[in-house]
Motif scaffolding. Sequence first.
Motif, short mmCIF file in Angstrom:
data_model
loop_
_atom_site.label_atom_id
_atom_site.label_comp_id
_atom_site.label_asym_id
_atom_site.label_seq_id
_atom_site.Cartn_x
_atom_site.Cartn_y
_atom_site.Cartn_z
N ASN A 26 7.87 8.40 -7.56
CA ASN A 26 6.90 7.92 -6.59
C ASN A 26 5.61 8.72 -6.71
OD1 ASN A 26 5.38 7.48 -4.14
ND2 ASN A 26 7.23 6.64 -3.21
N SER A 27 4.62 8.15 -7.37
CA SER A 27 3.37 8.89 -7.61
C SER A 27 2.55 9.04 -6.33
CB SER A 27 2.53 8.21 -8.69
OG SER A 27 2.16 6.90 -8.30
N VAL A 46 -5.41 12.79 -7.79
CA VAL A 46 -5.28 11.64 -8.68
C VAL A 46 -5.15 10.37 -7.85
CG1 VAL A 46 -4.21 12.99 -10.53
CG2 VAL A 46 -2.76 11.89 -8.80
N ALA A 47 -5.28 9.23 -8.49
CA ALA A 47 -5.12 7.94 -7.82
C ALA A 47 -3.76 7.35 -8.18
CB ALA A 47 -6.23 6.98 -8.23
N PRO A 48 -2.83 7.25 -7.22
CA PRO A 48 -1.54 6.60 -7.51
C PRO A 48 -1.77 5.17 -7.99
CG PRO A 48 -1.49 7.75 -5.39
CD PRO A 48 -2.92 7.73 -5.84
N ALA A 49 -1.04 4.76 -9.01
CA ALA A 49 -1.35 3.49 -9.66
C ALA A 49 -0.71 2.28 -9.01
CB ALA A 49 -0.95 3.55 -11.13
N ALA A 50 0.24 2.46 -8.11
CA ALA A 50 0.88 1.30 -7.48
C ALA A 50 -0.15 0.41 -6.78
CB ALA A 50 1.95 1.75 -6.49
N GLY A 101 6.62 -2.70 -6.56
CA GLY A 101 7.52 -1.93 -7.41
C GLY A 101 6.93 -1.51 -8.73
N LEU A 102 5.84 -2.18 -9.18
CA LEU A 102 5.20 -1.80 -10.44
C LEU A 102 4.23 -0.64 -10.21
CD1 LEU A 102 4.43 -5.17 -12.28
CD2 LEU A 102 6.39 -3.63 -12.55
N GLY A 103 4.13 0.24 -11.20
CA GLY A 103 3.16 1.32 -11.16
C GLY A 103 3.54 2.49 -10.27
N GLU A 104 4.75 2.48 -9.74
CA GLU A 104 5.11 3.54 -8.79
C GLU A 104 5.27 4.90 -9.43
OE1 GLU A 104 8.49 2.22 -6.55
OE2 GLU A 104 7.27 0.89 -5.28
N ASN A 105 5.43 4.94 -10.75
CA ASN A 105 5.51 6.22 -11.46
C ASN A 105 4.28 6.46 -12.32
OD1 ASN A 105 6.04 4.22 -13.35
ND2 ASN A 105 7.57 5.44 -14.45
#
Length: 397
Positions: A331-332, A352-356, A363-367
Amino acid sequence: MPGISKKGLQMPASPIRKLVPYAEEAKKRGTHVIHLNIGQPDIKTPKIALEAVRNHTIEVLAYSMTEGSEQYREKIAAYYSKNSINVSSKDIIVTTGGSEALSFVMGTIMDSEDEIIIPEPFYANYNGFATASGVNVVPIASSIESNFALPPIADFEKLITTKTKAILICNPGNPTGYLYSKEEIKQLANLVKKHNLFLVADEVYREFTYEGREHYSILQEPGLEEHAIVVDSVSKRYSMCGARIGCLVSKNRDVIQTAMKFAQARLSPPTFAQIASEAALETPQRYFDDVIKEYVERRNILVSELQKLEGVKIAIPQGAFYCVVELPVSNSDDFAQWLLEKFEVNGNTVMVAPAAGFYATKGLGENQIRIAYVLEKEQLVKAVQILGEALKKYRDK
């Protein structure tokens, strides 16, 4: 008490700015925050733009024309001509940043519940503009494994319904830095003509392409005149984010005439910012040559340092000044907040900017995170070192 609108409740928070309160608290504690989260270049604004405002002789700061001053629009058209894009001043509406241009586009070509297909990850505010207009975003996923190349056209075609009105791309991409090839643009052009759709391109990073790659605008594609709409801005090109000047460009007369009604509702774009932006068009090519050289060096050192970190995957940018990074975390969002609340190295941490938030598919980009390499190279190296130490500790918590 009175209630908030459903639209307001559905309006997404910015993944770029939502962590600002945590960053401010960190700063109050005395922690130095290295900002990798926002695309605010540290490149100096061209002096010619600042001097134009400083030396003005205006005695009454009046409204400008709704569509922007004719002189400025003629100079924008001349700029495009130099880039092999044939448009006239009548094809251009000056807007308050590229953001307003995107809002005008949504209002002009789409009704409530209509659909717009967007390759994801995409600029997070596209979700906001769509929500504000009552438009449904239909995402189509690109992958870090393919460096976020255009998904197969067949996958686009499967998503087209009677509600589909447009396809929207960002070229070069934010947050991916991917540069669509001429062939990919032609594939999209054939698709929108086949299904009678609009093709909207956010081209604000046009100047920033690497390794000799050339940007191919949708406005250069023959036969796309009635389908193509470009959104542009001076913010990144001239490091003038605060000017809030952009434009909407299309050879489709109905689009321009309708967008003008939205423009009239907000009266006019800001006068001083137009003066600065008009002057900025005289910026010599060596300015861009130097800036591109600097960004390439920053990209290379950032990628090199990130590749040293265990479990990290990077998409290599071909343009703009962003990259998407996959981290060994689940979980970013949590990781990014933890960096600001609980972690530092010698009084330093990174934001940083979390990518989700750059995806529409849950569910995409959570890491993943987005990094904007708009800082000096020494700061980028320091930031990645801190990130590496943070990953070691975070995985052990």
